[in-house]
Enzyme design. Structure first.
Site, mmCIF file in Angstrom:
data_model
loop_
_atom_site.group_PDB
_atom_site.id
_atom_site.type_symbol
_atom_site.label_atom_id
_atom_site.label_comp_id
_atom_site.label_asym_id
_atom_site.label_seq_id
_atom_site.Cartn_x
_atom_site.Cartn_y
_atom_site.Cartn_z
ATOM 1 N N ALA A 113 31.374 40.090 45.365
ATOM 2 C CA ALA A 113 31.389 39.555 43.999
ATOM 3 C C ALA A 113 32.353 40.299 43.090
ATOM 4 O O ALA A 113 32.677 39.831 42.003
ATOM 5 C CB ALA A 113 29.978 39.605 43.406
ATOM 6 N N ARG A 173 41.418 47.774 41.234
ATOM 7 C CA ARG A 173 42.603 48.559 41.600
ATOM 8 C C ARG A 173 43.701 47.733 42.274
ATOM 9 O O ARG A 173 44.813 48.216 42.476
ATOM 10 C CB ARG A 173 42.184 49.732 42.505
ATOM 11 C CG ARG A 173 41.678 50.914 41.704
ATOM 12 C CD ARG A 173 41.002 51.935 42.587
ATOM 13 N NE ARG A 173 39.695 51.476 43.043
ATOM 14 C CZ ARG A 173 38.941 52.123 43.933
ATOM 15 N NH1 ARG A 173 39.372 53.226 44.483
ATOM 16 N NH2 ARG A 173 37.760 51.643 44.278
ATOM 17 N N ARG A 194 62.897 22.076 58.466
ATOM 18 C CA ARG A 194 61.854 21.849 57.464
ATOM 19 C C ARG A 194 60.796 20.887 57.986
ATOM 20 O O ARG A 194 60.980 20.261 59.034
ATOM 21 C CB ARG A 194 62.518 21.371 56.172
ATOM 22 C CG ARG A 194 63.363 22.483 55.534
ATOM 23 C CD ARG A 194 64.274 21.947 54.468
ATOM 24 N NE ARG A 194 63.561 21.056 53.566
ATOM 25 C CZ ARG A 194 64.151 20.145 52.784
ATOM 26 N NH1 ARG A 194 65.467 20.023 52.792
ATOM 27 N NH2 ARG A 194 63.430 19.378 52.015
ATOM 28 N N TYR A 234 73.607 18.795 57.388
ATOM 29 C CA TYR A 234 72.303 18.518 56.806
ATOM 30 C C TYR A 234 71.849 17.147 57.298
ATOM 31 O O TYR A 234 72.506 16.133 57.033
ATOM 32 C CB TYR A 234 72.342 18.516 55.258
ATOM 33 C CG TYR A 234 71.059 17.923 54.719
ATOM 34 C CD1 TYR A 234 69.850 18.608 54.894
ATOM 35 C CD2 TYR A 234 71.024 16.666 54.121
ATOM 36 C CE1 TYR A 234 68.648 18.059 54.478
ATOM 37 C CE2 TYR A 234 69.819 16.112 53.697
ATOM 38 C CZ TYR A 234 68.636 16.810 53.880
ATOM 39 O OH TYR A 234 67.448 16.264 53.486
ATOM 40 N N ASN A 261 75.636 13.227 69.830
ATOM 41 C CA ASN A 261 76.261 14.447 69.327
ATOM 42 C C ASN A 261 76.678 14.233 67.878
ATOM 43 O O ASN A 261 77.376 13.273 67.558
ATOM 44 C CB ASN A 261 77.481 14.822 70.175
ATOM 45 C CG ASN A 261 77.976 16.213 69.812
ATOM 46 O OD1 ASN A 261 77.381 17.221 70.198
ATOM 47 N ND2 ASN A 261 79.040 16.266 69.030
HETATM 48 C C1 UD1 Z 1 30.533 51.838 47.637
HETATM 49 C C2 UD1 Z 1 29.340 52.766 47.871
HETATM 50 C C3 UD1 Z 1 29.843 54.122 48.356
HETATM 51 C C4 UD1 Z 1 30.715 53.952 49.582
HETATM 52 C C5 UD1 Z 1 31.862 52.992 49.286
HETATM 53 C C6 UD1 Z 1 32.625 52.706 50.544
HETATM 54 C C7 UD1 Z 1 27.676 52.095 46.205
HETATM 55 C C8 UD1 Z 1 27.037 52.432 44.919
HETATM 56 N N1 UD1 Z 1 28.624 52.928 46.643
HETATM 57 O O1 UD1 Z 1 31.270 52.373 46.549
HETATM 58 O O2 UD1 Z 1 28.722 54.948 48.676
HETATM 59 O O3 UD1 Z 1 31.226 55.239 49.973
HETATM 60 O O4 UD1 Z 1 31.340 51.737 48.801
HETATM 61 O O5 UD1 Z 1 33.742 51.926 50.267
HETATM 62 O O6 UD1 Z 1 27.314 51.121 46.808
HETATM 63 N N2 UD1 Z 1 29.996 44.343 44.763
HETATM 64 C C9 UD1 Z 1 29.318 43.203 44.420
HETATM 65 N N3 UD1 Z 1 28.611 43.164 43.270
HETATM 66 C C10 UD1 Z 1 28.511 44.226 42.425
HETATM 67 C C11 UD1 Z 1 29.215 45.400 42.775
HETATM 68 C C12 UD1 Z 1 29.950 45.441 43.950
HETATM 69 O O7 UD1 Z 1 29.360 42.212 45.135
HETATM 70 O O8 UD1 Z 1 27.824 44.106 41.400
HETATM 71 C C13 UD1 Z 1 30.759 44.381 46.019
HETATM 72 C C14 UD1 Z 1 32.235 44.606 45.805
HETATM 73 O O9 UD1 Z 1 32.916 43.354 45.659
HETATM 74 C C15 UD1 Z 1 32.627 45.303 47.104
HETATM 75 C C16 UD1 Z 1 31.371 46.057 47.515
HETATM 76 O O10 UD1 Z 1 30.308 45.457 46.789
HETATM 77 O O11 UD1 Z 1 32.961 44.399 48.137
HETATM 78 C C17 UD1 Z 1 31.444 47.533 47.204
HETATM 79 O O12 UD1 Z 1 31.559 47.719 45.804
HETATM 80 P P1 UD1 Z 1 32.512 48.804 45.178
HETATM 81 O O13 UD1 Z 1 32.421 48.730 43.705
HETATM 82 O O14 UD1 Z 1 33.845 48.711 45.800
HETATM 83 O O15 UD1 Z 1 31.776 50.145 45.647
HETATM 84 P P2 UD1 Z 1 32.416 51.560 45.760
HETATM 85 O O16 UD1 Z 1 32.541 52.143 44.413
HETATM 86 O O17 UD1 Z 1 33.638 51.496 46.580
HETATM 87 CA CA CA Z 2 35.016 49.853 47.551
#
Ligand code: UD1
Ligand code: CA
Length: 462
Positions: free
Chosen positions: A10, A15, A332, A365, A376
């Protein structure tokens, strides 16, 4: 005792600095989320829920029909996302629930299966997939007790200096026993530096209730997620290496595999040779004995056996066997080259069938045309297929010989065995076996050079 899964997808992926949701960024021709879904299919997971939020409809559009889609309207944290996802699954108490992030394309089906086996063997409430990270910065640290059992996961921002020194980190891939997870998911509270519901908090909640939590370490290469374009490029390179290695095992030769770019959906026959800087993308299929590249781009195309295709771009084309393309051809969509045909140097072809053994060797073309067998097309032939309003077709029969530097003004038809003279603008049909000439006759003006010389002398007697 089934295995079901929740994929967390979600988040926006801040980044990436992109409007495209992170899980839709592509590596080796597939969105990141599709790599994870395929891994789960191969690991025989029975049901998968995908939690979508940021630009949910875009993500849903790329999901297969058989996944359960669950919306998380506000991204309140991974714990909240997991709870929303679990609610979308049909779970029995003795099921195993995997929770995985949508941005980890390198995890393999074998590792997922090993995690499930480890979880079963440990009889644990939860089993974490961890890695010993060369640089653990930013990840949740895996805190173990005196017996080496997992105690808790502490997020980077909430960790003490001693905990920050731990190099074993959480990959965000977990196996849970459904019953145990159900009890603790509702008890997560957002008391942390980010004010989010952390899924990682369920570990301390489980161990606090006297439940066992196990961990299985995997190689950092598999357990790292994609957060930035830098990591996306690294993951894509790793996937390409896997794809290339697999095809080389199947009998495909690569002159320099680091410079071969094959999408996941491409099919190659044994005996294909690929030269550097060749991209084969989409659902392309390449037959045996065919050599591709150097410097060639092929998208969604079907190429037969024993072809030679180099320094060229081919998109949505059908090519039979024994065909030569390039150097420097652009084929194409809608181009079909029959057996033994040729599209040579600086040739562009579009929506055209070229019959068996027919050749378009140089500087042409050809658009919206059909060319019979054994014809040819002389160097520098252009089909004038567009009158400014509509496209028209050019029909060229069997064994036709078009002279050099012709313009074929469509709609126009050249019968079987017809010829055209070099430099002709062919705007009327040419009958079978006839020669079409459409240029002025050559005249000769005698003594011309001398007259010019005299004229120049009169102006400037020196
Ligand atoms: C998370 C873990 C961390 C781990 C790291 C590995 C937690 C709190 N931390 O951190 O321990 O080392 O992943 O990469 O879980 N997402 C949702 N809904 C939300 C928030 C996040 O669907 O409300 C999804 C994001 O799209 C993503 C995944 O959950 O695919 C991880 O979320 P992200 O915010 O990237 O967690 P990290 O800070 O990387
Ligand atoms: Ca992550």
């Amino acid at each position: 005792m089934g295995v079901k899964a929740v994929i967390l997808a979600a988040g926006k992926g801040t980044r990436m600095k992109s409007e495209i949701p992170k899980v839709l960024h592509e590596a080796a021709g597939r969105p990141l989320i599709s790599w994870m879904l395929e891994t789960l299919v191969k690991a025989a997971v029975e049901q998968t829920a995908v939690v979508v939020g940021y630009r949910a409809d875009d993500v849903i559009a790329r999901l297969p029909e058989d996944v359960v889609v669950v919306r998380q309207d506000e991204q309140l944290g991974t714990g909240h996302a997991a709870a929303v996802g679990v609610a979308g699954l049909e779970l029995d108490d003795d099921d195993i629930v995997l929770v995985l992030p949508g941005d980890m394309p390198l995890i393999t089906p074998e590792t997922v299966s090993d995690l499930i086996d480890t979880h079963r063997a440990a009889g644990a409430a939860a089993t974490l997939l961890t890695v010993h990270a060369p640089d653990p910065h930013g990840y949740g640290r895996v805190v173990r007790d005196h017996d080496g059992m997992v105690d808790a996961i502490v997020e980077h921002g909430d960790a003490t200096p001693e905990q920050l020194a731990i190099d074993e980190v959480n990959t965000s891939v977990y196996a849970f026993s459904a019953a145990s997870l159900g009890v603790v998911l509702d008890r997560i509270e957002p008391h942390n530096v980010q004010g989010e519901y952390y899924l990682t908090d369920v570990i301390a909640l489980l161990t606090g209730a006297g439940e066992r939590v196990a961990a299985m370490a995997t190689q950092p290469a598999e357990g790292t997620g994609v957060n930035s374009h830098d990591q996306l490029a690294e993951a894509a390179a790793a996937l390409r290496r896997r794809i290339n290695r697999r095809w080389m095992t199947e009998g495909v030769a690569m002159i320099d595999p680091d410079r071969v770019y094959l999408d996941a959906g491409v099919e190659l026959a044994p005996g294909v040779t690929i030269h550097p800087d060749t991209h084969v993308t989409g659902s392309s299929v390449i037959g045996s004995g065919t050599a591709l590249g150097p410097s060639t781009f092929i998208e969604d195309s079907n190429i037969g056996s024993d072809c030679r295709i180099w320094y060229s771009v081919l998109r949505s084309v059908e090519i039979a066997s024994g065909v030569t393309v390039g150097p420097y051809a652009s084929l194409r969509p809608g181009t079909r080259l029959a057996e033994g045909a040729k599209a040579g140097t600086f040739v562009e072809i579009k929506a055209t069938e070229v019959g068996p053994g027919s050749k378009v060797p140089h500087l042409s073309y050809i658009g919206d045309a059909s060319i019979g067998e054994g014809a040819n097309i002389g160097a520098g032939t252009i089909t004038a297929n567009y009158d400014g309003y509509e496209k028209h077709r050019t029909i060229i029969g069997d064994r036709v010989k078009i002279g050099c530097d012709n313009v074929l003004v469509a709609p126009v038809e050249l019968g079987d065995d017809a010829w055209t003279a070099a430099g002709s603008v062919i705007s009327r049909d040419v009958s079978p076996g006839a020669l079409g000439v459409a240029r002025s006759h050559q005249k000769e003006i005698e003594g011309y050079a001398e007259r010019r010389r005299n004229r120049a002398k009169e102006k400037d007697p020196q």
